[in-house]
Design an enzyme around this catalytic site. Structure first.
Site, PDB file in Angstrom:
ATOM      1  N   CYS A 116      40.228  50.432  48.136  1.00 20.12           N
ATOM      2  CA  CYS A 116      39.175  50.846  47.209  1.00 20.12           C
ATOM      3  C   CYS A 116      38.269  51.924  47.821  1.00 20.12           C
ATOM      4  CB  CYS A 116      38.378  49.638  46.717  1.00 20.12           C
ATOM      5  SG  CYS A 116      37.416  50.008  45.218  1.00 20.12           S
ATOM      6  N   HIS A 223      42.485  45.948  44.735  1.00 25.79           N
ATOM      7  CA  HIS A 223      41.980  44.967  45.696  1.00 25.79           C
ATOM      8  C   HIS A 223      43.019  43.889  46.009  1.00 25.79           C
ATOM      9  CE1 HIS A 223      37.681  46.111  46.032  1.00 25.79           C
ATOM     10  NE2 HIS A 223      37.923  46.685  44.863  1.00 25.79           N
ATOM     11  N   GLU A 225      43.154  42.150  48.646  1.00 25.43           N
ATOM     12  CA  GLU A 225      42.545  41.083  49.448  1.00 25.43           C
ATOM     13  C   GLU A 225      42.062  39.912  48.596  1.00 25.43           C
ATOM     14  OE1 GLU A 225      38.979  42.920  47.760  1.00 25.43           O
ATOM     15  OE2 GLU A 225      40.904  43.695  48.439  1.00 25.43           O
TER      16      GLU A 225
END
Length: 261
Positions: A116, A223, A225
């Site tokens: 990001c 994203h 994660e």
């Protein structure tokens, strides 16, 4: 998983955020746990101290670097981009740390994974420019986070088409995935040192690779994660990053052995 001395040391540069009117150096927990649980690395938070850091010395101690997302945006004066909105959150200390750290990490051949804001930082660090309001561009989707709960904001929003035969397609074993989307900024002019690895349906660049990198050097606009262990594609990306960091350890040991011989 126990993280012992054999785990690769992964540097994570932090944000500077104000809590109770005090500056704190911080990073979202989900990035830390993704490194520990999916990459098998030991996270080391790097304070946003800008020019006070000896970057060649720092990267020489690390086995990889993760550049995270953040509520803040890269300041446009770093790339000569279009003016940002007046309420755009800024983090000059992070900019002063991550942009030169990216270049130092690449020069040292460290494995690098950018997410990001980190994706945008990579483009700027290598000479590219940014769009500050992707959703205002003609024929572009609204890539900002939807309204709702934390989990609702991270739900899949659109597909990403991956370059056949590219690094992401090899790691993920497919040429199309679904991703979340929580960004205002995006790539305008791609840096010469980057190649496009994935695009959204509206043409927005979503994944890149550093050309001629000495090792793993990938970046994504989404994203991975978030709830990393629940998404096979996210696990595969972090595992590949961790594997690259472990290879970095072996290469360093081989160099030291050769120097001692």
């Amino acid at each position: 998983m126990k993280l012992d001395s054999s785990a690769p040391l992964i540097g994570i540069p932090v944000d500077v955020r104000r809590l109770d009117d005090q500056p704190f150096h911080a990073v979202g927990e989900k990035y830390i746990t993704a490194i520990a649980d999916a990459a098998g690395g030991l996270p080391l938070l790097i304070p946003a101290l800008g020019p006070r850091l000896d970057l060649p010395d720092l990267v020489g101690r690390l086995d990889g670097l993760l550049f995270t997302g953040s509520p803040s945006n890269v300041a446009v004066h770093h790339c000569g981009g279009k003016p940002d909105r007046s309420d755009s959150p800024q983090d000059p200390a992070r900019d002063a740390t991550t942009l030169p750290l990216l270049r130092a990490g690449l020069d040292a051949g460290l494995p690098i994974f950018c997410i990001c804001r980190g994706f945008q930082e990579l483009n700027v660090a290598l000479g590219g420019t940014l769009l500050t309001h992707v959703h205002d561009e003609p024929e572009r989707m609204d890539h900002r986070a939807p309204q709702g709960s934390y989990d609702e904001r991270y739900m899949p929003r659109h597909t990403v088409r991956l370059a056949p035969g590219g690094a992401f397609a090899r790691i993920l074993g497919t040429t199309e995935i679904e991703v979340n989307s929580l960004h205002w900024q995006g790539v305008d002019r791609l840096a010469d040192g980057l190649s496009v690895e994935g695009t959204a349906p509206d043409g927005t660049i979503e994944a890149v690779q550093v050309k001629n990198a000495r090792g793993f050097a990938l970046a994504v606009q989404w994203h991975p994660e978030y709830r990393v262990l629940e998404n096979p594609s996210s696990v595969a990306l972090f595992r590949a990053f961790g594997d690259a960091a472990r290879t970095q350890i072996q290469a360093r040991r081989a160099r030291r052995t050769g120097q001692a011989a």
